[in-house]
Design a protein around this motif. Structure first.
Motif, PDB file in Angstrom:
ATOM      1  N   ASP A  39     -63.519  -1.117  39.737  1.00  0.00           N
ATOM      2  CA  ASP A  39     -64.164  -1.993  40.715  1.00  0.00           C
ATOM      3  C   ASP A  39     -64.356  -3.363  40.068  1.00  0.00           C
ATOM      4  OD1 ASP A  39     -66.495  -3.292  42.134  1.00  0.00           O
ATOM      5  OD2 ASP A  39     -66.347  -1.442  43.304  1.00  0.00           O
ATOM      6  N   LEU A  40     -64.148  -4.415  40.822  1.00  0.00           N
ATOM      7  CA  LEU A  40     -64.310  -5.766  40.279  1.00  0.00           C
ATOM      8  C   LEU A  40     -65.738  -6.054  39.838  1.00  0.00           C
ATOM      9  CD1 LEU A  40     -62.081  -7.830  42.729  1.00  0.00           C
ATOM     10  CD2 LEU A  40     -61.569  -7.195  40.361  1.00  0.00           C
ATOM     11  N   ARG A  41     -66.706  -5.343  40.401  1.00  0.00           N
ATOM     12  CA  ARG A  41     -68.104  -5.549  39.998  1.00  0.00           C
ATOM     13  C   ARG A  41     -68.340  -5.175  38.542  1.00  0.00           C
ATOM     14  NH1 ARG A  41     -70.442  -2.721  45.272  1.00  0.00           N
ATOM     15  NH2 ARG A  41     -68.783  -1.363  44.579  1.00  0.00           N
ATOM     16  N   GLN A  42     -67.443  -4.376  37.968  1.00  0.00           N
ATOM     17  CA  GLN A  42     -67.574  -4.004  36.559  1.00  0.00           C
ATOM     18  C   GLN A  42     -67.407  -5.215  35.629  1.00  0.00           C
ATOM     19  OE1 GLN A  42     -64.744  -0.633  37.082  1.00  0.00           O
ATOM     20  NE2 GLN A  42     -66.094   0.331  35.566  1.00  0.00           N
ATOM     21  N   LEU A  43     -66.860  -6.301  36.126  1.00  0.00           N
ATOM     22  CA  LEU A  43     -66.772  -7.505  35.304  1.00  0.00           C
ATOM     23  C   LEU A  43     -68.155  -7.958  34.848  1.00  0.00           C
ATOM     24  CD1 LEU A  43     -64.025  -9.560  37.153  1.00  0.00           C
ATOM     25  CD2 LEU A  43     -63.885  -8.627  34.830  1.00  0.00           C
ATOM     26  N   ASP A  44     -69.184  -7.638  35.614  1.00  0.00           N
ATOM     27  CA  ASP A  44     -70.553  -7.992  35.232  1.00  0.00           C
ATOM     28  C   ASP A  44     -71.003  -7.251  33.977  1.00  0.00           C
ATOM     29  OD1 ASP A  44     -70.969  -9.847  37.266  1.00  0.00           O
ATOM     30  OD2 ASP A  44     -71.668  -8.318  38.667  1.00  0.00           O
ATOM     31  N   GLU A  45     -70.306  -6.188  33.595  1.00  0.00           N
ATOM     32  CA  GLU A  45     -70.642  -5.422  32.397  1.00  0.00           C
ATOM     33  C   GLU A  45     -69.982  -5.998  31.141  1.00  0.00           C
ATOM     34  OE1 GLU A  45     -69.581  -1.362  33.197  1.00  0.00           O
ATOM     35  OE2 GLU A  45     -70.673  -1.366  35.105  1.00  0.00           O
ATOM     36  N   VAL A  46     -69.032  -6.912  31.328  1.00  0.00           N
ATOM     37  CA  VAL A  46     -68.347  -7.532  30.194  1.00  0.00           C
ATOM     38  C   VAL A  46     -69.284  -8.542  29.552  1.00  0.00           C
ATOM     39  CG1 VAL A  46     -66.377  -8.956  29.507  1.00  0.00           C
ATOM     40  CG2 VAL A  46     -66.077  -7.187  31.254  1.00  0.00           C
ATOM     41  N   PRO A  47     -69.487  -8.447  28.228  1.00  0.00           N
ATOM     42  CA  PRO A  47     -70.376  -9.396  27.556  1.00  0.00           C
ATOM     43  C   PRO A  47     -70.010 -10.848  27.890  1.00  0.00           C
ATOM     44  CG  PRO A  47     -69.758  -7.657  26.047  1.00  0.00           C
ATOM     45  CD  PRO A  47     -68.924  -7.474  27.295  1.00  0.00           C
TER      46      PRO A  47
END
Length: 63
Positions: A39-47
């Motif tokens: 999911d593209l929202r997982q980009l928010d988990e990237v430091p």
């Protein structure tokens, strides 16, 4: 420019996207450590990216 698949793009391709510039290495590292994005929202988990990826940027991305 077409859609960028964040699961297959290299860091240079990711850095070419406005809103992700300079974060290509972190995205590739995250993907290598945790596996494919679902999911593209997982980009928010990237430091360094939490809350920084705009809807306009996400519109240019795919998983």
């Amino acid at each position: 420019m077409g859609m960028i698949d964040i699961n297959t793009a290299d860091q240079d391709a990711l850095d070419s996207v406005e809103g992700l510039r300079g974060h290509g290495p972190e995205i590739v590292r995250y993907r290598g450590e945790r596996g494919r994005f679902t999911d593209l929202r997982q980009l928010d988990e990237v430091p360094g990216l939490s809350g920084k990826v705009s809807d306009e940027t996400r519109a240019r991305l795919t998983v």
